[in-house]
Structure formats: C-alpha cells, structure tokens
Design a protein around this motif. Structure first.
Motif, mmCIF file in Angstrom:
data_model
loop_
_atom_site.group_PDB
_atom_site.id
_atom_site.type_symbol
_atom_site.label_atom_id
_atom_site.label_comp_id
_atom_site.label_asym_id
_atom_site.label_seq_id
_atom_site.Cartn_x
_atom_site.Cartn_y
_atom_site.Cartn_z
ATOM 1 N N GLU A 15 0.838 -1.206 0.000
ATOM 2 C CA GLU A 15 0.000 0.000 0.000
ATOM 3 C C GLU A 15 0.873 1.256 0.000
ATOM 4 O OE1 GLU A 15 -3.039 0.077 -0.703
ATOM 5 O OE2 GLU A 15 -3.865 -1.858 -0.128
ATOM 6 N N HIS A 16 1.956 1.237 0.759
ATOM 7 C CA HIS A 16 2.895 2.373 0.729
ATOM 8 C C HIS A 16 3.407 2.597 -0.696
ATOM 9 C CE1 HIS A 16 3.188 3.293 4.959
ATOM 10 N NE2 HIS A 16 3.829 2.189 5.303
ATOM 11 N N ALA A 17 3.795 1.520 -1.357
ATOM 12 C CA ALA A 17 4.312 1.632 -2.720
ATOM 13 C C ALA A 17 3.234 2.137 -3.674
ATOM 14 C CB ALA A 17 4.849 0.278 -3.191
ATOM 15 N N ALA A 18 2.006 1.679 -3.493
ATOM 16 C CA ALA A 18 0.908 2.132 -4.351
ATOM 17 C C ALA A 18 0.641 3.619 -4.154
ATOM 18 C CB ALA A 18 -0.348 1.309 -4.082
ATOM 19 N N VAL A 19 0.643 4.072 -2.914
ATOM 20 C CA VAL A 19 0.427 5.494 -2.640
ATOM 21 C C VAL A 19 1.508 6.318 -3.339
ATOM 22 C CG1 VAL A 19 0.483 7.256 -0.819
ATOM 23 C CG2 VAL A 19 -0.856 5.159 -0.499
ATOM 24 N N ALA A 37 -7.107 8.021 -11.130
ATOM 25 C CA ALA A 37 -5.854 7.880 -10.379
ATOM 26 C C ALA A 37 -5.983 8.515 -8.997
ATOM 27 C CB ALA A 37 -4.697 8.497 -11.152
ATOM 28 N N GLU A 38 -6.603 9.679 -8.915
ATOM 29 C CA GLU A 38 -6.782 10.348 -7.623
ATOM 30 C C GLU A 38 -7.681 9.524 -6.709
ATOM 31 O OE1 GLU A 38 -8.256 14.166 -8.840
ATOM 32 O OE2 GLU A 38 -6.235 14.940 -9.254
ATOM 33 N N SER A 39 -8.734 8.949 -7.262
ATOM 34 C CA SER A 39 -9.641 8.112 -6.478
ATOM 35 C C SER A 39 -8.921 6.868 -5.960
ATOM 36 C CB SER A 39 -10.838 7.714 -7.348
ATOM 37 O OG SER A 39 -11.660 6.807 -6.670
ATOM 38 N N HIS A 40 -8.116 6.258 -6.816
ATOM 39 C CA HIS A 40 -7.371 5.058 -6.395
ATOM 40 C C HIS A 40 -6.291 5.417 -5.380
ATOM 41 C CE1 HIS A 40 -9.731 3.177 -9.355
ATOM 42 N NE2 HIS A 40 -8.919 3.307 -10.382
ATOM 43 N N TRP A 41 -5.676 6.565 -5.559
ATOM 44 C CA TRP A 41 -4.681 7.044 -4.590
ATOM 45 C C TRP A 41 -5.335 7.197 -3.218
ATOM 46 C CZ3 TRP A 41 -3.810 12.338 -2.685
ATOM 47 C CH2 TRP A 41 -2.587 12.492 -2.034
ATOM 48 N N ASP A 42 -6.515 7.810 -3.187
ATOM 49 C CA ASP A 42 -7.245 7.965 -1.929
ATOM 50 C C ASP A 42 -7.604 6.610 -1.323
ATOM 51 O OD1 ASP A 42 -7.168 10.745 -1.970
ATOM 52 O OD2 ASP A 42 -9.150 10.932 -2.905
ATOM 53 N N ALA A 63 5.239 -0.896 9.481
ATOM 54 C CA ALA A 63 6.382 -0.592 8.617
ATOM 55 C C ALA A 63 6.227 0.824 8.064
ATOM 56 C CB ALA A 63 6.443 -1.595 7.465
ATOM 57 N N ALA A 64 7.310 1.555 8.066
ATOM 58 C CA ALA A 64 7.294 2.920 7.535
ATOM 59 C C ALA A 64 7.423 2.884 6.013
ATOM 60 C CB ALA A 64 8.447 3.718 8.124
ATOM 61 N N ALA A 65 6.914 3.901 5.398
ATOM 62 C CA ALA A 65 7.070 4.042 3.946
ATOM 63 C C ALA A 65 8.528 4.367 3.641
ATOM 64 C CB ALA A 65 6.165 5.147 3.424
ATOM 65 N N ALA A 66 8.981 3.895 2.513
ATOM 66 C CA ALA A 66 10.328 4.241 2.054
ATOM 67 C C ALA A 66 10.315 5.675 1.528
ATOM 68 C CB ALA A 66 10.759 3.280 0.949
#
Length: 156
Positions: A15-19, A37-42, A63-66
């Motif tokens: 999920e971090h990578a997707a964001v 894309a904005e909707s999926h990002w949300d 886990a923290a985001a990279a």
C-alpha cells in the motif's frame, strides 16, 4: 512477530508503494484518467491507514514508507502511467495473497476484498492503456511459474 502481523506488514508495504506510485501516475494523466488515479490514490491511502491500525492493535509497529520506490515502469506518457498503475495493483494483489491464509476470518475477508478491488483496478488500467490482460490473470497474486504444469511423480 505472528504470521498475521507479518502478512499485514507485507500488505502495508504494498500500500505504501501504491500510494507513492499513484503520485507518479497522476502527474501524467488528465481528465477522467486523472480522476481515476486520484480516487485510487485515496483508496490506497485509506487502506494503508486501516492496515497501520490493524498492526498497531496487535502491538507491533507498522512498517514505515520508504522515501522513494523503484517503480517497475518508467512513466513517460499517459499509456505508461496506466501501465504503472496496473503494475502497482498487481503488487497489491500479490502482497495480500499472504494475508488470505490468516487464521482470523476478518483478515481473510480484508485480504479477499482488497485483492478483488486491486484486480478490478488493474484490469481497468490495462484496458485504458490498450494492454493485453496480465499473464496469470485467472489466478491473480500467483507468479506465472506457479501456473505452469509441473512434473509429478507417478507410476512410470
């Protein structure tokens, strides 16, 4: 850590990578595709936050985001942005596959829903990009090598 927490952490990393990736995707799109894309990002941000809460409730540190991610597609156009979005969703499906075997029914349900949503988004992105269906789409989350028939021992 417990196997459930480990699986939650893997889903969280995806999920971090997707964001992160959807930020790159959205920068190359306009109109309807940008709104998608904005909707999926949300949606990925919301799911990330839910996973962080699940992990914290189990007494673990999420886990923290990279700071940055190596993206599987170099985005140079709307088409490659859609390709990247599909690849991000494929990564989400794969990450949630481990959670689908969790002992808790609620976690299995969470995984199944997340995988269904990600597969549907990937299919739409591939269609928008004019790309063929992903290899192994009948069994999302499994690597192509798992779909090839193998030799079995038997009477010889």
């Amino acid at each position: 850590m417990s196997p459930s927490v480990d699986a939650l952490q893997e889903a969280l990393k995806a999920e971090h990578a997707a964001v992160y990736g959807y930020g790159v995707v959205g920068a190359r799109l306009r109109g309807r595709l940008r709104r998608s894309a904005e909707s999926h990002w949300d949606a990925h941000r919301l799911q990330r936050d839910r996973l962080m809460a699940q992990i914290s409730q189990r007494g673990a540190r999420p886990a923290a985001a990279a700071p940055a991610y190596r993206l599987p597609v170099r985005v140079t156009s709307a088409r490659t942005a859609a390709e990247l979005a599909a690849a991000l969703e494929d990564g989400v499906v794969t990450a949630y596959a481990g959670l689908a075997g969790a002992p808790e029914a609620a976690l299995r349900t969470l995984a199944a829903r997340a995988m269904q949503e990600a597969v549907a988004r990937a299919v739409r992105w591939r269609a928008d990009a004019g790309l063929p269906r992903a290899a192994g789409a009948a069994f999302p989350g499994l690597p192509p090598s798992a779909l090839a028939p193998g030799r079995t021992a038997g009477p010889g």
